[in-house]
Design a protein around this motif. Sequence first.
Motif, short mmCIF file in Angstrom:
data_model
loop_
_atom_site.label_atom_id
_atom_site.label_comp_id
_atom_site.label_asym_id
_atom_site.label_seq_id
_atom_site.Cartn_x
_atom_site.Cartn_y
_atom_site.Cartn_z
N THR A 170 27.06 4.02 18.72
CA THR A 170 25.90 3.26 18.51
C THR A 170 24.79 3.65 19.56
O THR A 170 25.22 4.11 20.61
CB THR A 170 26.13 1.77 18.77
N GLU A 171 23.54 3.37 19.32
CA GLU A 171 22.63 4.11 20.29
C GLU A 171 21.11 3.17 19.87
O GLU A 171 20.58 2.73 18.98
CB GLU A 171 22.12 5.41 19.88
N SER A 224 25.06 10.05 23.26
CA SER A 224 26.00 9.45 22.26
C SER A 224 26.85 8.25 22.92
O SER A 224 27.17 8.22 24.24
CB SER A 224 26.94 10.41 21.74
N GLN A 225 27.42 7.24 22.11
CA GLN A 225 28.17 6.25 22.48
C GLN A 225 29.45 6.42 21.43
O GLN A 225 29.03 6.32 20.30
CB GLN A 225 27.74 4.96 22.74
N SER A 269 24.96 11.93 14.78
CA SER A 269 24.78 13.13 15.08
C SER A 269 24.81 13.26 16.66
O SER A 269 24.61 12.30 17.22
CB SER A 269 23.46 13.71 14.77
N PHE A 270 25.48 14.23 17.23
CA PHE A 270 25.68 14.46 18.74
C PHE A 270 24.14 14.77 19.12
O PHE A 270 23.97 14.67 20.26
CB PHE A 270 26.52 15.63 19.06
N MET A 327 17.95 19.42 16.51
CA MET A 327 19.34 20.15 16.14
C MET A 327 20.21 19.13 15.25
O MET A 327 21.41 19.42 14.97
CB MET A 327 19.94 20.56 17.44
N GLN A 328 19.40 17.92 15.07
CA GLN A 328 20.51 16.91 14.20
C GLN A 328 20.61 17.46 13.04
O GLN A 328 19.79 17.86 12.23
CB GLN A 328 19.62 15.53 14.26
N ALA A 329 21.72 17.44 12.51
CA ALA A 329 22.23 17.77 11.14
C ALA A 329 21.68 16.82 10.08
O ALA A 329 22.14 15.53 10.28
CB ALA A 329 23.76 18.07 10.85
#
Length: 438
Positions: A2-3, A349-350, A393-394, A400-402
Motif C-alpha cells: 500500500t502507498e 514500497s510497503q 510496482s517497485f 520505470m514502472q512496468a
Amino acid sequence: MTEETDRPTALHSPSLPLSSLRMTRRLFTGLGTAAIGTAAIGTAMLPGQLLAAAGKGPVHGLSAFGDLKYPAGFAHYDYANPNAPKGGTWSTGYGNTTYDSFNSFVLKGNPAIGVSAFIYDGLMTSSADEPDSVYGLIAETAELAEDGTSVVFNLRPEARFHDGKQITAEDVVFTFDTLITQGHPSYRVQLAAVKSATAESPSRVRYDFDPNAPLRDLPMMVSGLPVLPKHYYEGRDFTESTLDVPLGSGAYEIGRFEPGAYVNFTRVDDYWAKDLGVNVGRNNFDIIRIDYFRDRTAQFEGFKGGAFLFNEEFWSKLWATGYSPEEFPAVARGDVITEVLPDERPAGSQGYWFNLRRKKFQDARVREAIAICFDFEWSNQRLFYNLYNRTDSFFEGGPMQADGPPTPGEAAILEKFADKLPDGVLDQPAYVPPVTDG
C-alpha cells in the motif's frame, strides 16, 4: 503493498512568503539505492551507452538516461519562481526523535535533521523535475571518460565556505578519504566501487572507478557528496559526535538551537551560489526551524497549539479524524489550511517480503496464494479511511514502472536474460495485485 500517493499537509496561515523550498535528501543516498537495483544488468552495458556525456568533454550536467532538460547557463529551474519574496520563517516538527550532534557523517550520536541538506553544497545538485540529472554547483563542469571509469570535476573559482575560504580540489579529496575511512559505515558500502579521488590542480579533481562495477550512477553519486572544509577539521576528531557548529558552504548555516528541542537554519545573505541557475528562486525563507518532540502525539498537539507552522501527516486515521473541524477548531476558523498535495514522485514500497531461502516459499503458487489472502480493498475501507492507493510496482509512479506487456525495447533487453526469468515475463502484461469487492 500500500502507498499514499498524495501527501496530506496542514499549514498554519500567518503571512509567510511563498517559496520553492525543497527539503531534499542528498542525491548520494538516492542514487546509492538505485545503483544496487541496477547492478544485475549494469555490467552488461557499456558506460558510453548509459551516460550521454561520456567522452564529450566539459559538460554543465550529467544524466543517466539521456539528454539534460536544462541547457548550459539556464536562468532557473522551471518550478522555481525567480521573483519569490525573501524573508519569514518556515517551521515544522518531528515526533519520536531527538538530536545531540551536528556531525551527520559518523555512526556516533543522533544528528540533527537537515544538517547535510541545508549547510553543505556538493559538486553538483539535482533538479526536482528530472529523475536522473544533476547540474553544476561547486563544480562548473564535469568531464566523463569515454569508458566511464573516471570523471573530472572543474571547480568554480568563486565557490566559498562560510568563512570566506575558497573551496578547492583538496577539500573534495579530503571529504572522500575521510568519509570512507572515518565516516559512517554506509559510506564504505555505497562508495565501494570508487577507487580514489585525486586533486589534479587546485580547481580540478578526478574520481576513478572500479571498471568491473556498474558505472552508470557513480559519477552522479560522487557529485552529490557534501564537500567538507579540510582546514576546519585540522585538530578536530572527525569521528566524534559534537554540538560544535560546523563550517559549511550552503545556502544556510546553523543559527540558534537547543539540543533535543529545536534548531534554526539561518539563510546566508552572502551565499556564494545564490545567483546560479540551480538556486535562483529557491532558499527564500530567512529561517528554517525544526522542532523536536518526544512522540508523534506531542508533535500533533504542538502543531494544534501553534508551536510550528507546517505539518506533513503520515497516519490515515489521524488525517481522517484529527483534522476535522470538530476536533481541530483552528481548521474551522480557517487558521489552519489542510490540503492533499498531488505527489508525482516515484513512490516507495510497503509490503510483506518472503524469505526465498525457505523451501516453503520457493513455490510461486504459495506466494501467490498468500497475496490473494490479503484483502487490500477491505483493509482500505475498514482501516485506512479509503486514503490509500495500492502500488503494483517497485517503481510506482515513475518512468520505470512496468505497465502492460513489455515494449519492444524492454523485450530486447529482457530476452538476453530469458533463461533466468519466470514464465510469462516476456509475453504477458506486468503483474497486477488481485482486486476484491471489499
